[in-house]
Design a protein around this motif. Structure first.
Motif, PDB file in Angstrom:
ATOM      1  N   GLY A   1       0.938  -1.263   0.131  1.00 54.69           N
ATOM      2  CA  GLY A   1       0.050  -0.170  -0.071  1.00 54.69           C
ATOM      3  C   GLY A   1       0.864   1.439  -0.042  1.00 54.69           C
TER       4      GLY A   1
ATOM      5  N   ILE B   1      -0.520  -1.204   4.412  1.00 50.23           N
ATOM      6  CA  ILE B   1      -1.893  -1.133   4.023  1.00 50.23           C
ATOM      7  C   ILE B   1      -2.785  -0.825   5.349  1.00 50.23           C
ATOM      8  N   SER B   2      -3.560   0.285   5.258  1.00 50.49           N
ATOM      9  CA  SER B   2      -4.221   0.644   6.545  1.00 50.49           C
ATOM     10  C   SER B   2      -5.432  -0.286   6.707  1.00 50.49           C
ATOM     11  N   GLY B   3      -6.058  -0.681   5.624  1.00 45.70           N
ATOM     12  CA  GLY B   3      -7.354  -1.497   5.889  1.00 45.70           C
ATOM     13  C   GLY B   3      -8.713  -0.798   5.579  1.00 45.70           C
TER      14      GLY B   3
ATOM     15  N   ASN C   1       2.314  -3.729   9.731  1.00 49.74           N
ATOM     16  CA  ASN C   1       2.081  -2.211   9.500  1.00 49.74           C
ATOM     17  C   ASN C   1       2.815  -1.639  10.698  1.00 49.74           C
TER      18      ASN C   1
ATOM     19  N   GLY D   1       2.182   2.702   2.298  1.00 50.94           N
ATOM     20  CA  GLY D   1       3.320   2.507   3.217  1.00 50.94           C
ATOM     21  C   GLY D   1       4.595   2.081   2.472  1.00 50.94           C
TER      22      GLY D   1
ATOM     23  N   PHE E   1       9.983  -2.597   5.768  1.00 49.15           N
ATOM     24  CA  PHE E   1      11.155  -2.852   5.065  1.00 49.15           C
ATOM     25  C   PHE E   1      12.213  -3.750   5.861  1.00 49.15           C
TER      26      PHE E   1
HETATM   27  C1  LIG Z   1     -15.419   4.585  -3.839  1.00 50.20           C
HETATM   28  C2  LIG Z   1     -14.207   4.115  -3.471  1.00 50.20           C
HETATM   29  C3  LIG Z   1     -13.527   3.041  -3.916  1.00 50.20           C
HETATM   30  C4  LIG Z   1     -12.443   2.551  -3.343  1.00 50.20           C
HETATM   31  N1  LIG Z   1     -11.838   1.401  -3.782  1.00 50.20           N
HETATM   32  C5  LIG Z   1     -10.556   0.903  -3.442  1.00 50.20           C
HETATM   33  C6  LIG Z   1     -10.127  -0.423  -4.008  1.00 50.20           C
HETATM   34  O1  LIG Z   1     -10.632  -1.059  -4.992  1.00 50.20           O
HETATM   35  N2  LIG Z   1      -8.935  -0.588  -3.121  1.00 50.20           N
HETATM   36  C7  LIG Z   1      -8.448   0.011  -2.134  1.00 50.20           C
HETATM   37  O2  LIG Z   1      -7.339  -0.336  -1.781  1.00 50.20           O
HETATM   38  N3  LIG Z   1      -8.845   1.121  -1.865  1.00 50.20           N
HETATM   39  C8  LIG Z   1      -9.824   1.559  -2.367  1.00 50.20           C
HETATM   40  N4  LIG Z   1     -10.330   2.673  -1.898  1.00 50.20           N
HETATM   41  C9  LIG Z   1      -9.558   3.836  -1.253  1.00 50.20           C
HETATM   42  C10 LIG Z   1      -9.667   3.275   0.245  1.00 50.20           C
HETATM   43  O3  LIG Z   1     -10.595   4.257   0.885  1.00 50.20           O
HETATM   44  C11 LIG Z   1      -8.311   3.881   0.784  1.00 50.20           C
HETATM   45  O4  LIG Z   1      -7.956   5.190   0.593  1.00 50.20           O
HETATM   46  C12 LIG Z   1      -6.978   3.153   0.259  1.00 50.20           C
HETATM   47  O5  LIG Z   1      -7.252   1.691   0.530  1.00 50.20           O
HETATM   48  C13 LIG Z   1      -5.765   3.370   1.387  1.00 50.20           C
HETATM   49  O6  LIG Z   1      -4.637   2.745   0.737  1.00 50.20           O
HETATM   50  P1  LIG Z   1      -3.613   2.295   1.798  1.00 50.20           P
HETATM   51  O7  LIG Z   1      -3.848   1.549   2.843  1.00 50.20           O
HETATM   52  O8  LIG Z   1      -2.325   1.680   0.877  1.00 50.20           O
HETATM   53  O9  LIG Z   1      -3.126   3.400   2.110  1.00 50.20           O
HETATM   54  P2  LIG Z   1      -3.180   4.653   3.793  1.00 50.20           P
HETATM   55  O10 LIG Z   1      -4.465   4.616   4.055  1.00 50.20           O
HETATM   56  O11 LIG Z   1      -2.317   5.848   3.495  1.00 50.20           O
HETATM   57  O12 LIG Z   1      -2.433   3.336   4.707  1.00 50.20           O
HETATM   58  C14 LIG Z   1      -0.879   3.298   4.623  1.00 50.20           C
HETATM   59  C15 LIG Z   1      -0.478   2.365   5.792  1.00 50.20           C
HETATM   60  O13 LIG Z   1       0.868   1.987   5.604  1.00 50.20           O
HETATM   61  C16 LIG Z   1       1.500   2.000   6.719  1.00 50.20           C
HETATM   62  N5  LIG Z   1       2.936   2.261   6.725  1.00 50.20           N
HETATM   63  C17 LIG Z   1       3.637   3.416   6.403  1.00 50.20           C
HETATM   64  N6  LIG Z   1       4.851   3.179   6.371  1.00 50.20           N
HETATM   65  C18 LIG Z   1       5.089   1.921   6.910  1.00 50.20           C
HETATM   66  C19 LIG Z   1       6.331   1.016   6.867  1.00 50.20           C
HETATM   67  N7  LIG Z   1       7.628   1.560   6.437  1.00 50.20           N
HETATM   68  N8  LIG Z   1       5.875  -0.366   7.280  1.00 50.20           N
HETATM   69  C20 LIG Z   1       4.670  -0.663   7.591  1.00 50.20           C
HETATM   70  N9  LIG Z   1       3.585   0.072   7.514  1.00 50.20           N
HETATM   71  C21 LIG Z   1       3.853   1.333   6.997  1.00 50.20           C
HETATM   72  C22 LIG Z   1       0.692   3.196   7.778  1.00 50.20           C
HETATM   73  O14 LIG Z   1       0.881   2.740   9.105  1.00 50.20           O
HETATM   74  C23 LIG Z   1      -0.763   2.973   7.063  1.00 50.20           C
HETATM   75  O15 LIG Z   1      -1.410   2.155   7.846  1.00 50.20           O
HETATM   76  C24 LIG Z   1     -11.560   3.397  -2.368  1.00 50.20           C
HETATM   77  C25 LIG Z   1     -12.298   4.385  -2.242  1.00 50.20           C
HETATM   78  C26 LIG Z   1     -13.453   5.050  -2.408  1.00 50.20           C
HETATM   79  C27 LIG Z   1     -13.912   6.267  -1.926  1.00 50.20           C
END
Ligand SMILES: Cc1cc2nc3c(=O)[nH]c(=O)nc-3n(C[C@H](O)[C@H](O)[C@H](O)COP(=O)(O)OP(=O)(O)OC[C@H]3O[C@@H](n4cnc5c(N)ncnc54)[C@H](O)[C@@H]3O)c2cc1C
Ligand SMILES: Nc1ncnc2c1ncn2[C@@H]1O[C@H](COP(=O)(O)O)[C@@H](O)[C@H]1O
Lengths: 261, 334
Positions: B221, B279-281, B299, B223, B319
């Motif tokens: 994600g 990935i935050s979930g 995470n 991250g 990492f």
């Molecule tokens: C209509 C709609 C549809 C969507 N469809 C999808 C979809 O199909 N799929 C999807 O994934 N999202 C979808 N989203 C987006 C979703 O709401 C989130 O914004 C997205 O999933 C966030 O991605 P993320 O977890 O990678 O990022 P973030 O929420 O920013 O999370 C990043 C995470 O990484 C962690 N992190 C950072 N650095 C490190 C490190 N070095 N080691 C370990 N952990 C670390 C942080 O603690 C954090 O928890 C949709 C949103 C909407 C509104």
């Protein structure tokens, strides 16, 4: 060229309440939006209009308040909107819904291209697009990620597959369903929203579009929703403690025990 | 629609791509075998394509009693028109009670058209199918991004159609001692409208394991932090002989192509192990992977919502953890 975009109004969130006593999903009071997948369909139609001068009609089958979503589509750049609304339509399954929308599209005039979303966020069935093509008697390509060429009577597209994509061509009229990859939808403009407020949107009932009452609503739907329930809870999670080395060692041991390594 | 009293046997669409059976078709044959149980229903695998007779034996070993072989040049690569026209014909001739189709890009396109053509009902993208004496097929399918599970019946119309989400049934262990028969379908005189031409099939996945078919998926994600850094994720995926996934945040940032996106607006996957790294979930991500057997979350934020659904959680820097894990997995896999 005249393009019809078939949209659905859905609750803004998928975090819905289940009314277990009544055995139904409770979406009362939730903000309603255009199904996100359908915004890609709308955007693609509007881009075609801007590039080569098409007319874009938008149609939906739903309750009276679905009218707001149609106005939003007008504000994005659609030219005409049609609402199919009748208490008799309530509780139609996807096969019945496609039947209704097809009769509505036929009433609203000749068309060259119909664009639908890949699936609706609420029911998530992904059925109405292809079923609609069958009802209209036109060919379909689903999961279109790019329109490569579009002429008066011809279209060539890329269709997303599990391995990559297929390139397909065929005659118009045709129905395509589109995926997110195809474009980045615009937001409706404020000016557009003001203007769309004043548009009169025709509302058609079962009688207006001449549907067979025996083929709509719960009684006219081949499938029945017999139960709705929350998903089974996941088994309690476990945090792996210790130094990074210990955490990794524990994880590998657990995966081996589960026979996945 | 065919008369309920005359409908019998459970059909499965045996889909092949470039001469190879797709996994979900085999999963569906195994599932149909269980549904048929000891009842008098037979499991029929409907094998469509061009020069595909050689695949019949593996369908029998997977649990089919009969392989209905439909061969025609027009069935070589998937297009809705010829597939729906021929299947409509075959359903009319042999009158199955139920028909299970894989919910991949082929089945999701084909099944709804077929349902409307036949005037019957379809339960799509099912994660569970069972058989009931009175109702026949009982389908369980997720709605609202997996937050609601619906039970769908098709009481009167036949055949009862269902599309089955890949990986929701185990792949049957081939039984070389199973016997079955091959029935050659007579396709002469079927009126086929063939309106769309297939010009090219581009395989961008190459030799990589496909997301939908992988037993292990390693996803990254926001991250992960950048396109080059995704090699860490890819490294673990490769070591596990699995596939690489991503959150929308990573896809929208342009770090990985959209075909890797898991979630509500991406792919829905259900592997044996899903490893979420950085990935935050968010609920939209969970919608695409929540039904995985084992979820591993890595995470650095102990409060990340992903830990609420994770079977096994590690609070730490991806990492640091992921490269160490990759080495350990490599050792295990020999
Ligand atoms: C209509 C709609 C549809 C969507 N469809 C999808 C979809 O199909 N799929 C999807 O994934 N999202 C979808 N989203 C987006 C979703 O709401 C989130 O914004 C997205 O999933 C966030 O991605 P993320 O977890 O990678 O990022 P973030 O929420 O920013 O999370 C990043 C995470 O990484 C962690 N992190 C950072 N650095 C490190 C490190 N070095 N080691 C370990 N952990 C670390 C942080 O603690 C954090 O928890 C949709 C949103 C909407 C509104
Ligand atoms: N009630 C409806 N009115 C108009 N179009 C619809 C309706 N329901 C679904 N659609 C279209 O069909 C697509 C697939 O929806 P669904 O089969 O409900 O997942 C949507 O993205 C819309 O384009």
């Amino acid at each position: 060229m005249r393009i019809v975009v078939s949209i659905k109004q859905v609750p803004e969130t998928t975090e819905v309440k289940i009314d277990q006593a009544a055995n139904r999903v409770d979406t009362e009071g939730l903000t309603r939006i255009i199904n996100p997948y359908d915004t890609y369909a709308l955007e693609e139609a509007i881009r075609i209009k801007e590039a080569s001068g098409a007319t874009v009609a938008v149609i939906t089958c739903g309750p009276e308040k679905a009218d707001e979503s149609l106005r939003e589509a007008l504000a994005m750049g659609a030219d005409e909107a049609f609402l199919l609304s009748d208490p008799a339509f309530d509780g139609s399954d996807p096969v019945a819904t496609a039947y209704i929308v097809a009769r509505g599209i036929e009433k609203c005039g000749p068309y060259d291209l119909v664009i639908a979303g890949r699936q609706a966020m609420d029911g998530s069935s992904g059925q109405v697009g292809p079923s609609l093509a069958e009802e209209l008697g036109v060919p379909t390509v689903s999961f279109v990620r790019k329109i490569e060429e579009l002429k008066d009577d011809y279209i060539r597209v890329q269709r997303m597959t599990d391995d990559g994509y297929d390139v397909l061509e065929g005659p118009l009229p045709m129905l395509i369903t589109v995926v997110k990859e195809i474009n980045e939808p615009r937001l409706p403009s404020l000016k557009g929203l003001m203007k769309a407020k004043r548009v009169t949107i025709p509302v058609w009932s079962a009688v207006d579009i001449g549907v067979d009452p025996a083929r709509v609503g719960p009684a006219g739907s081949p499938t029945k929703l017999s139960k709705v329930a929350p998903p089974p809870p996941r088994a309690g999670g476990e945090m792996l403690e210790g130094t990074p080395e210990e955490q990794v060692r524990k994880l590998v041991a657990r995966l081996k025990a589960a026979k996945v390594l | 629609m065919i008369p309920k009293a005359e409908a019998k046997n459970i059909w499965v669409l045996a889909e092949q791509r470039k001469g190879k059976l797709v996994n979900v078709s085999l999963e569906a044959v195994g599932l149909a075998r269980n549904l048929a149980g000891s009842s008098s229903q037979e499991v029929w695998a409907v094998l469509l394509g061009k020069d595909v007779a050689g695949l019949a034996e593996s369908l029998i070993q997977a649990g089919a009693d009969v392989v209905l072989l439909a061969e025609d040049d027009r069935l070589a690569g998937f297009r809705d028109d010829p597939y729906v026209d021929y299947l409509t014909h075959l359903v009319g001739v042999y009158k199955p009670a139920a028909f299970i189709i894989g919910a991949n890009s082929t089945g999701k396109s084909l099944a709804p058209r077929l349902a409307t053509r036949l005037g019957t009902g379809l339960a799509s993208d099912c994660v569970e199918l069972s058989w009931d004496q009175a109702d026949g097929l009982v389908a369980t399918r997720p709605m609202y991004g997996g937050n609601v599970m619906a039970t769908v019946l098709c009481p009167e119309a036949r055949p009862q159609l269902a599309s089955l989400r890949p990986k929701s049934a185990p792949r049957p262990v081939p039984d070389p001692s199973r016997k079955g028969r091959i029935e050659k379908a007579d396709l002469s005189g079927v009126n086929v409208r063939d309106r769309v031409r297939l010009l090219e099939q581009v395989d961008t996945a190459g030799d990589q394991v496909k997301l939908e078919e992988a037993d292990i998926i390693v996803s990254g994600g926001r991250g992960v932090g950048g396109p080059e850094k995704f090699s860490v994720i890819k490294g673990l995926a490769d070591a596990c002989k699995g596939a690489m996934g991503a959150s929308r945040a990573a896809v929208d940032a342009g770090w990985v192509p959209y075909t890797h996106q898991v979630g509500q607006t991406g792919k829905t996957v259900s592997p044996k192990v899903y490893v979420a790294c950085g990935i935050s979930g968010a609920i939209q991500h969970l919608a695409g992977m929540k039904s995985s057997d084992i979820i591993v979350a890595i995470n650095k934020n102990p409060d990340a919502p992903i830990f609420k659904v994770a079977t096994l959680g590690i609070v730490g820097d991806l990492f640091e953890i992921v490269p160490m894990l990759t080495e350990a997995v490599k050792k295990e896999m020999g």
